[in-house]
Design a protein around this motif. Structure first.
Motif, short mmCIF file in Angstrom:
data_model
loop_
_atom_site.label_atom_id
_atom_site.label_comp_id
_atom_site.label_asym_id
_atom_site.label_seq_id
_atom_site.Cartn_x
_atom_site.Cartn_y
_atom_site.Cartn_z
N ILE A 112 19.69 4.83 -11.94
CA ILE A 112 18.67 4.96 -12.99
C ILE A 112 17.30 4.56 -12.44
O ILE A 112 16.29 5.23 -12.71
N HIS A 113 17.26 3.49 -11.66
CA HIS A 113 15.98 3.08 -11.07
C HIS A 113 15.46 4.14 -10.10
O HIS A 113 14.24 4.35 -10.01
N GLN A 114 16.33 4.82 -9.39
CA GLN A 114 15.88 5.91 -8.52
C GLN A 114 15.28 7.05 -9.34
O GLN A 114 14.28 7.65 -8.95
N LEU A 115 15.89 7.32 -10.50
CA LEU A 115 15.36 8.35 -11.38
C LEU A 115 13.99 7.95 -11.92
O LEU A 115 13.07 8.77 -11.99
N ILE A 116 13.84 6.69 -12.28
CA ILE A 116 12.54 6.18 -12.75
C ILE A 116 11.50 6.29 -11.65
O ILE A 116 10.37 6.75 -11.88
N LYS A 117 11.86 5.90 -10.45
CA LYS A 117 10.93 5.97 -9.31
C LYS A 117 10.53 7.43 -9.04
O LYS A 117 9.35 7.73 -8.84
N PHE A 118 11.51 8.31 -9.04
CA PHE A 118 11.24 9.74 -8.83
C PHE A 118 10.28 10.27 -9.90
O PHE A 118 9.32 10.97 -9.60
N THR A 119 10.54 9.92 -11.15
CA THR A 119 9.71 10.37 -12.26
C THR A 119 8.29 9.83 -12.11
O THR A 119 7.32 10.58 -12.31
N ASN A 120 8.16 8.58 -11.76
CA ASN A 120 6.83 7.98 -11.55
C ASN A 120 6.06 8.65 -10.44
O ASN A 120 4.85 8.86 -10.55
N GLU A 121 6.74 8.97 -9.36
CA GLU A 121 6.07 9.53 -8.19
C GLU A 121 5.77 11.02 -8.31
O GLU A 121 4.76 11.49 -7.80
N LYS A 122 6.65 11.77 -8.95
CA LYS A 122 6.53 13.23 -8.93
C LYS A 122 5.78 13.82 -10.14
O LYS A 122 5.23 14.91 -10.04
#
Length: 125
Positions: A112-122
């Motif tokens: 979930i944190h990877q998904l949050i990071k991806f969403t923040n960055e992309k």
């Protein structure tokens, strides 16, 4: 040239939580009525909330909305850890089942944190 968009069923956290929710449904469906209506109902609601909030967040347009629902999902994972522990202590599930559920619940926060990071960055919005 066709643009390929990320689909919900490609998100690892969603797939794992969806499958885990069906496993917990199968397990709790076989409990006696007292266990089913106390721990079982809460456990199913919590685990269903993980994939449901991931799906709802995925369907939102704005980055902040998406991330808000992803964090709700993260909280539901923590709740599931508690219900899993209670089910084990109260002997509603055996050690093998407990460990299988725990292993997935332990991985989900990282996903979930990877998904949050991806969403923040992309995403820009």
């Amino acid at each position: 040239m066709e643009t390929k968009y990320l689909q919900l069923n490609q998100i690892i956290a969603y797939k794992k939580s969806f499958h885990l929710s069906n496993l917990i449904w199968e397990i709790t469906s076989n409990w006696d009525s007292f266990a089913k209506h106390t721990i079982g109902r809460q456990f199913v609601n919590a685990i269903d909330s993980v994939s449901a909030n991931l799906a709802e967040g995925f369907g939102r347009y704005h980055k902040k909305d998406k991330i808000k629902f992803y964090y709700y999902s993260f909280g539901s994972v923590k709740e599931c850890l508690d219900w899993n522990e209670k089910a084990r202590v109260r002997k509603l599930i055996n050690e093998e089942t407990y460990s299988k559920i725990f292993a997935t619940l332990e991985i989900l926060p990282k996903e979930i944190h990877q998904l949050i990071k991806f969403t923040n960055e992309k995403l820009k919005i």
